[in-house]
Motif scaffolding. Structure first.
Motif, short mmCIF file in Angstrom:
data_model
loop_
_atom_site.label_atom_id
_atom_site.label_comp_id
_atom_site.label_asym_id
_atom_site.label_seq_id
_atom_site.Cartn_x
_atom_site.Cartn_y
_atom_site.Cartn_z
N PHE A 1 0.83 -1.20 0.00
CA PHE A 1 0.00 0.00 0.00
C PHE A 1 0.87 1.26 0.00
CE2 PHE A 1 -2.13 -3.19 2.81
CZ PHE A 1 -3.03 -3.65 1.86
N ASP A 2 0.34 2.33 -0.61
CA ASP A 2 1.09 3.58 -0.68
C ASP A 2 0.09 4.74 -0.75
OD1 ASP A 2 2.88 5.63 -1.05
OD2 ASP A 2 3.93 4.70 -2.74
N LEU A 3 0.15 5.64 0.23
CA LEU A 3 -0.75 6.79 0.25
C LEU A 3 -0.34 7.85 -0.75
CD1 LEU A 3 -1.23 7.44 4.08
CD2 LEU A 3 -2.86 6.37 2.52
N ARG A 4 0.93 7.90 -1.09
CA ARG A 4 1.47 9.05 -1.82
C ARG A 4 0.80 9.32 -3.16
NH1 ARG A 4 7.65 7.39 -0.97
NH2 ARG A 4 6.67 5.41 -1.50
N PRO A 5 0.48 8.32 -3.98
CA PRO A 5 -0.16 8.64 -5.26
C PRO A 5 -1.68 8.82 -5.18
CG PRO A 5 0.28 6.29 -5.15
CD PRO A 5 0.85 6.89 -3.89
N LEU A 6 -2.26 8.63 -4.01
CA LEU A 6 -3.72 8.66 -3.88
C LEU A 6 -4.23 10.07 -3.63
CD1 LEU A 6 -4.25 5.56 -1.55
CD2 LEU A 6 -4.36 5.62 -4.05
N GLU A 7 -5.41 10.37 -4.18
CA GLU A 7 -6.09 11.63 -3.90
C GLU A 7 -7.10 11.47 -2.77
OE1 GLU A 7 -5.30 14.54 -5.16
OE2 GLU A 7 -3.69 13.52 -6.25
N ALA A 8 -7.54 10.25 -2.54
CA ALA A 8 -8.49 9.95 -1.47
C ALA A 8 -8.54 8.44 -1.30
CB ALA A 8 -9.88 10.49 -1.79
N LYS B 1 -10.11 -0.18 12.71
CA LYS B 1 -8.92 -0.59 11.98
C LYS B 1 -9.27 -1.46 10.78
CE LYS B 1 -5.74 -0.08 15.81
NZ LYS B 1 -4.81 -0.70 16.75
N ALA B 2 -10.31 -2.28 10.91
CA ALA B 2 -10.78 -3.05 9.75
C ALA B 2 -11.20 -2.10 8.63
CB ALA B 2 -11.95 -3.94 10.16
N ARG B 3 -11.80 -0.98 8.98
CA ARG B 3 -12.19 0.01 7.97
C ARG B 3 -10.98 0.51 7.20
NH1 ARG B 3 -11.89 5.57 8.34
NH2 ARG B 3 -13.04 6.62 6.67
N LEU B 4 -9.90 0.83 7.90
CA LEU B 4 -8.71 1.35 7.22
C LEU B 4 -8.07 0.30 6.33
CD1 LEU B 4 -7.09 3.38 10.14
CD2 LEU B 4 -8.42 4.24 8.21
N LEU B 5 -7.98 -0.93 6.81
CA LEU B 5 -7.37 -1.98 6.00
C LEU B 5 -8.21 -2.26 4.76
CD1 LEU B 5 -5.11 -3.98 5.55
CD2 LEU B 5 -6.36 -5.63 6.96
N LEU B 6 -9.53 -2.27 4.91
CA LEU B 6 -10.40 -2.50 3.75
C LEU B 6 -10.26 -1.36 2.75
CD1 LEU B 6 -12.48 -4.05 2.17
CD2 LEU B 6 -14.26 -3.07 3.64
N ALA B 7 -10.21 -0.12 3.22
CA ALA B 7 -10.07 1.01 2.31
C ALA B 7 -8.77 0.90 1.52
CB ALA B 7 -10.12 2.33 3.08
N LEU B 8 -7.68 0.55 2.19
CA LEU B 8 -6.41 0.39 1.48
C LEU B 8 -6.46 -0.80 0.53
CD1 LEU B 8 -3.87 1.14 4.35
CD2 LEU B 8 -4.26 2.52 2.29
N ALA B 9 -7.08 -1.89 0.96
CA ALA B 9 -7.19 -3.06 0.10
C ALA B 9 -7.92 -2.71 -1.19
CB ALA B 9 -7.91 -4.19 0.83
#
Length: 331
Positions: free
Chosen positions: A210-217, A306-314
């Motif tokens: 996972f990588d936040l850097r290229p994401l806009e949301a 935390k499940a919410r965050l992992l699912l969003a990244l997935a």
């Protein structure tokens, strides 16, 4: 040789100045929060344990932090490592309300190899017997310790070192609020001694997909909380609002009311990915035939937030239920 540690301030209780030393609860009404360098001026002892690089970021309530700030923090960590090749670690000061969520998403997305420690306090900086000062000192000691390398993002309060994935806030005002219900702490900081007794087994930064850097949301993922008599209205409302994922905070060990079950099954058929967590605060979600038949994926022992965050990244890398199950089992 004195270690060099960066300190990023984001606000929260540890930066807050109340109306006086006895203003321990409703201090936010004073609307005064200090930035990183000002916190260090208030607690000059921190500079005795390391060479500190203060980084001005924001001074806001913890409830004001979300994806834009997480992405910016990831970029700041990248920049600090590039600008300071001798940097031993990074400390991020944070309010406690969403501290566990920031810690977990950074532990899933950071690409730096040095230790990153999230620290907060239960009492304001100005309060009588504040824990902000010693928590910050101990966070700096933890970030500077070679023993902290390779453990993902860490959380430090009350002399205790905890894993970002596992720790959660369990009390509104008590000093020992941050706990790891299923497994316990990783280690302690006693004076200048940083000691570890176990490691977390799940995959974490910097070795993640996972990588936040290229994401806009992040994709929209909502949490639906089960309660006796729940009829599924909230589930259908979130789907109508465009949710790409849902986390069901169900009854232990992973159940909902019949009506909620119908609504979740409808959501899955509509293309929404559903993770089943529980509202119990501890333990693994049952991976039973009923969930499998409905197309719902168990969230292991992740709490709903935390499940919410992992699912969003997935959902930023796949929508394949088999792959999402693998991700949950991996992280």
């Amino acid at each position: 040789m004195v270690a060099k540690v960066a300190f990023i301030g984001t606000g929260g209780t540890m930066s807050s100045v109340g109306r006086g030393p006895l203003d321990l609860l409703d201090y936010s009404i004073n609307k005064t929060m200090l930035h990183a360098e000002e916190i260090l001026d208030a607690f000059p002892e921190v500079r005795e344990v390391a060479e500190i690089v203060p980084v001005r970021f924001k001074a806001v309530p913890t409830t004001a932090l979300g994806f834009p700030e997480w992405k910016e923090l990831a970029l700041i960590c990248d920049r600090l490592v590039a600008e300071h090749p001798d940097l031993a670690g990074i400390v991020i000061g944070h309010g406690t309300a969403t501290l566990e969520e920031t810690a977990y998403i950074l532990s899933l997305t950071l690409k730096v190899s040095i230790p990153v420690v999230i620290v907060g306090s239960q009492r304001p900086l100005s309060g009588l017997s504040t824990d902000a000062a010693l928590n910050l000192v101990n966070a700096v000691r933890t970030a500077a310790s070679p023993a902290s390398r390779g453990r993902g993002v860490l959380v430090l309060l009350n002399d205790e070192i905890q894993a970002a994935r596992e720790v959660t806030k369990t009390s509104t005002f008590r000093m020992q609020t941050f706990r790891t219900p299923d497994f316990g702490i990783l280690g302690y900081v006693d004076g200048d001694l940083v000691r570890y007794y176990r490691s977390t087994e799940r995959r974490h930064a910097p070795d993640t997909e996972f990588d936040l850097r290229p994401l806009e949301a992040l994709p929209r993922v909502d949490i639906v909380y089960s309660y006796a008599g729940g009829d599924g209205t909230a589930i259908r409302a979130y789907v109508a609002a465009g949710a790409r994922g849902l986390v069901s905070a169900g009854f232990a060990p992973g159940m909902t009311t019949p009506d909620e079950g119908v609504a979740l099954a409808e959501a899955v058929k509509a293309g929404v990915t559903v993770l089943q967590s529980t509202r119990a605060g501890s333990g693994v979600t049952l991976d039973g035939h009923k969930l499998r038949d409905m197309g719902i994926i168990p969230a292991d022992n992740l709490n709903p937030q935390k499940a919410r965050l992992l699912l969003a990244l997935a959902l930023t890398v796949t929508r394949d239920p088999v792959e999402i199950r693998r991700i949950v089992d991996t992280y």
